[in-house]
Design an enzyme around this catalytic site. Structure first.
Site, PDB file in Angstrom:
ATOM      1  N   THR A 380       0.904  -1.120   0.000  1.00 46.37           N
ATOM      2  CA  THR A 380       0.000   0.000   0.000  1.00 46.37           C
ATOM      3  C   THR A 380       0.951   1.178   0.000  1.00 46.37           C
ATOM      4  OG1 THR A 380      -1.696  -1.272   1.120  1.00 46.37           O
ATOM      5  CG2 THR A 380      -1.705   1.093   1.565  1.00 46.37           C
ATOM      6  N   THR A 398      -3.939   2.020  -2.294  1.00 45.52           N
ATOM      7  CA  THR A 398      -3.423   0.655  -2.370  1.00 45.52           C
ATOM      8  C   THR A 398      -3.921  -0.148  -3.557  1.00 45.52           C
ATOM      9  OG1 THR A 398      -3.171  -1.382  -1.057  1.00 45.52           O
ATOM     10  CG2 THR A 398      -5.304  -0.293  -0.963  1.00 45.52           C
ATOM     11  N   ASP A 422      -9.014  -8.806   1.140  1.00 44.36           N
ATOM     12  CA  ASP A 422      -9.244  -8.116   2.416  1.00 44.36           C
ATOM     13  C   ASP A 422     -10.603  -8.445   3.004  1.00 44.36           C
ATOM     14  OD1 ASP A 422      -6.834  -6.934   2.909  1.00 44.36           O
ATOM     15  OD2 ASP A 422      -7.380  -4.939   2.205  1.00 44.36           O
ATOM     16  N   GLY A 472       1.455  -1.361   4.850  1.00 42.31           N
ATOM     17  CA  GLY A 472       1.896  -2.454   5.714  1.00 42.31           C
ATOM     18  C   GLY A 472       0.802  -3.424   6.108  1.00 42.31           C
TER      19      GLY A 472
HETATM   20  N1  GLY Z   1      -5.045  -3.666   1.522  1.00 43.54           N
HETATM   21  C1  GLY Z   1      -4.580  -3.329   2.822  1.00 43.54           C
HETATM   22  C2  GLY Z   1      -5.649  -2.651   3.641  1.00 43.54           C
HETATM   23  O1  GLY Z   1      -6.510  -1.989   3.093  1.00 43.54           O
HETATM   24  O2  GLY Z   1      -5.664  -2.799   4.825  1.00 43.54           O
END
Ligand code: GLY
Length: 569
Positions: A380, A398, A422, A472
């Site tokens: 990200t 991201t 996610d 991260g």
């Molecule tokens: N793709 C990482 C986040 O959105 O937490």
């Protein structure tokens, strides 16, 4: 363990002892970041930071600079910068008013809760992380359009042009970027239905090579000339859907036409005399950050020392409890009743720490989510902006994994995200960050997947103090938490706070992930004696932040873990 109300007694004694103490060798001077008079951008790439700062030199405001930086990162930092992904923007205007923009990806209309499971309801490996089916409907372009409509001051075309020039005229690769592209070439070309020629270099990329992205430049020109229609309709949309059809993906023209970024009310809370302004759901970041800060607020962390065993133990025990809450309670509020205000009550978070033992780790198996009283590779990217008028913008954006789902949309030259991972693809099944979840974050058509992104702004006594955030994955929340405490409690400047070594605990697995050499051997032995399991984790996060100094100048904190750089004037 020292509680805050005892500190008044302890501090004078501490200073008395210090004043009588023999002289000790002076430590290395704390690192100091770029200092600017009034305006700054700190991002993952020096060229993107320069683009943003140049926009402000031309009279653009912080949102103009953020939009230009987002598009520039899509070119110079294609592993995470994007137009095929999504993100969040937190804004604090110079007059103190605040706003939050959600341009998170969403599940396609044809998506559903079992879309990554086989007929026996087992997870099909890699389906939610690599290839066409892993992509959520992209939100970045609509997000930038909405941000410009509401806050922009320069012409839209002026904000797109620097990214178009970088893509069309080419730019020099840094060493880290060259190795990232080589890793992509070696491992991920198979994700594509048509080889993305612009990425291919047979003898491998090296620092100083010039890379050109002609198809991406063309797509950016369409966006420059047609706004959202340049991405969600016409040639770009048709290329994206054709790409889906070649690779068994499900994003349709209707999905693209229906995508809407949304302004939301930011999460706002107090920590001592500081105000924390952060991102609400579909990010878990703002709520979890507030919960973490409230969990430790009554402890005198400043007297406990930075990265000492008592401090790490306290912070980790809060992390363990709050990540259990995240797994159970957080999801897209448009689809699930997240108990937002209940989770952010000080009493609730203090009570969550009732089982905290200052001498011993609480096993994660013994920790489950709380029951608030009811009436979400690591690629990200984050950037922070302050303009000369004092407007501040904090953006985390991201593709999820490095180069997203590894698929380049043929003819349009941009990477797609793998954000569908996610979601909780099966209750209790860990995603690529090891995070687990359940009903709150189950897949539903048009629902946004839970995020950990935590773009944050901190005020002190009603005045802008800090703009902060990081990539991260699951470690985003705890890196922002540590960076804020490094400044507020440990008295560090911005660069020192960003450079400081990090650690992370997320309830499950029951392990403290630790950057190499973050703790000395005594601290490690003390933590292990308390029952903590420690695991070395190379590096954690790439925090890019700005601190307003007492004289009103700005100090940038650009993370040395990447190519990150500050630019300002
Ligand atoms: N793709 C990482 C986040 O959105 O937490």
């Amino acid at each position: 363990m020292i509680r805050k109300h005892f500190v008044h007694f302890i501090v004078p004694v501490f200073f008395l002892v210090l004043s009588c103490a023999p002289e000790v060798p002076t430590e290395e001077p704390a690192p100091i970041g770029l200092i600017a008079d009034s305006a700054m951008v700190v991002s993952a790439h020096p060229l993107a930071s320069k683009v943003g700062a140049d926009i402000m030199k031309k009279g653009g405001n912080a949102v103009d600079a953020a939009i230009a930086t987002q598009f520039a990162l899509a070119v110079v930092y294609p592993a995470a910068g994007n137009i095929g992904g999504g993100g969040f923007m937190v804004i604090r205007n110079a007059d103190g008013s605040t706003d939050a923009l959600d341009y998170r990806e969403k599940a396609p209309l044809a998506g559903g809760r079992d879309m990554y499971l086989d007929e026996d309801k087992n997870v099909i490996e890699d389906l939610s992380t690599k290839g066409h089916l892993a992509a959520g409907v992209p939100g970045s372009v609509d997000g930038m359009v909405k941000a410009h409509e509401k806050y922009g001051s320069l012409a839209w075309s002026e904000l797109l042009q620097p990214a178009i020039d970088l893509a069309a005229d080419g730019f020099e690769l840094t060493e880290k970027e060259a190795s990232g592209l080589n890793r992509y070439q070696e491992n991920h070309m198979d994700a594509n239905t048509i080889t993305p020629e612009f990425l291919v270099k047979e003898d491998g990329w090296k620092a100083g090579d010039i890379i050109y992205m002609k198809e991406l430049a063309h797509t950016l020109e369409l966006i420059r000339d047609q706004g959202r229609e340049g991405f969600y309709a016409g040639e770009t949309a048709e290329n994206l859907v054709a790409e889906m059809e070649r690779g068994n993906g499900i994003i349709s023209l209707e999905d693209l036409a229906r995508y809407k970024a949304k302004f939301r009310t930011p999460v706002i809370s107090e920590y001592d005399n500081y105000k924390i302004i952060s991102m609400p759901p579909p990010s878990s970041g703002g709520i979890a950050l507030v919960q973490l800060l409230q969990s430790v607020e009554d402890f005198a962390i400043d007297g406990m020392g930075h990265n000492t065993a008592p401090t790490v133990h306290l912070m980790v025990e809060a992390e363990r409890r709050i990540y259990a809450d995240r797994a159970a309670h957080l999801g897209d509020m448009d689809f699930y009743p997240v108990p937002l205000s209940e989770l952010m009550q000080k009493e609730y978070n203090v009570a969550r720490m009732d089982s905290f033992d200052p001498e011993e780790a609480t096993p994660s198996l013994a920790v489950s989510e709380g029951k608030p009283a009811v009436a979400e590779s690591m690629e990200t990217t984050h950037f922070s902006v302050i303009d000369p008028a004092g407007n501040a913008v904090s953006v985390t954006t991201t593709l999820n994994g490095g180069f997203g789902n590894k698929v380049v949309v043929a003819g349009s030259g941009f990477f797609l995200n793998n954000e569908m991972d996610d979601f909780s693809i099966k209750p209790g099944y860990p995603n690529m960050f090891g995070l687990v979840g359940g009903e709150a974050n189950a897949i539903e058509p048009e629902k946004r997947m839970l995020s950990s992104m935590t773009p944050t702004i901190v005020e002190k006594d009603g005045k802008l103090l800090m703009v902060v955030g990081t990539p991260g994955g699951s470690t985003i929340i705890t890196s922002v938490y540590q960076t804020i405490l490094n400044v507020l409690e440990h008295g560090m400047g911005m660069q020192a706070a960003v450079d400081a070594k990090r650690f992370h605990h997320q309830w499950k697995p029951d392990t403290i992930f630790v950057e190499t050499n973050a703790f000395d051997s005594t601290t490690m032995q003390s933590l292990e004696a308390m029952g903590h399991k420690l695991m070395d984790r190379g590096s954690i996060g790439r925090v890019d932040a700005i601190l307003v100094l007492p004289d009103g100048r700005l100090e940038g904190g650009a993370d040395p873990r990447g190519d990150d750089a500050a630019a300002g004037f």
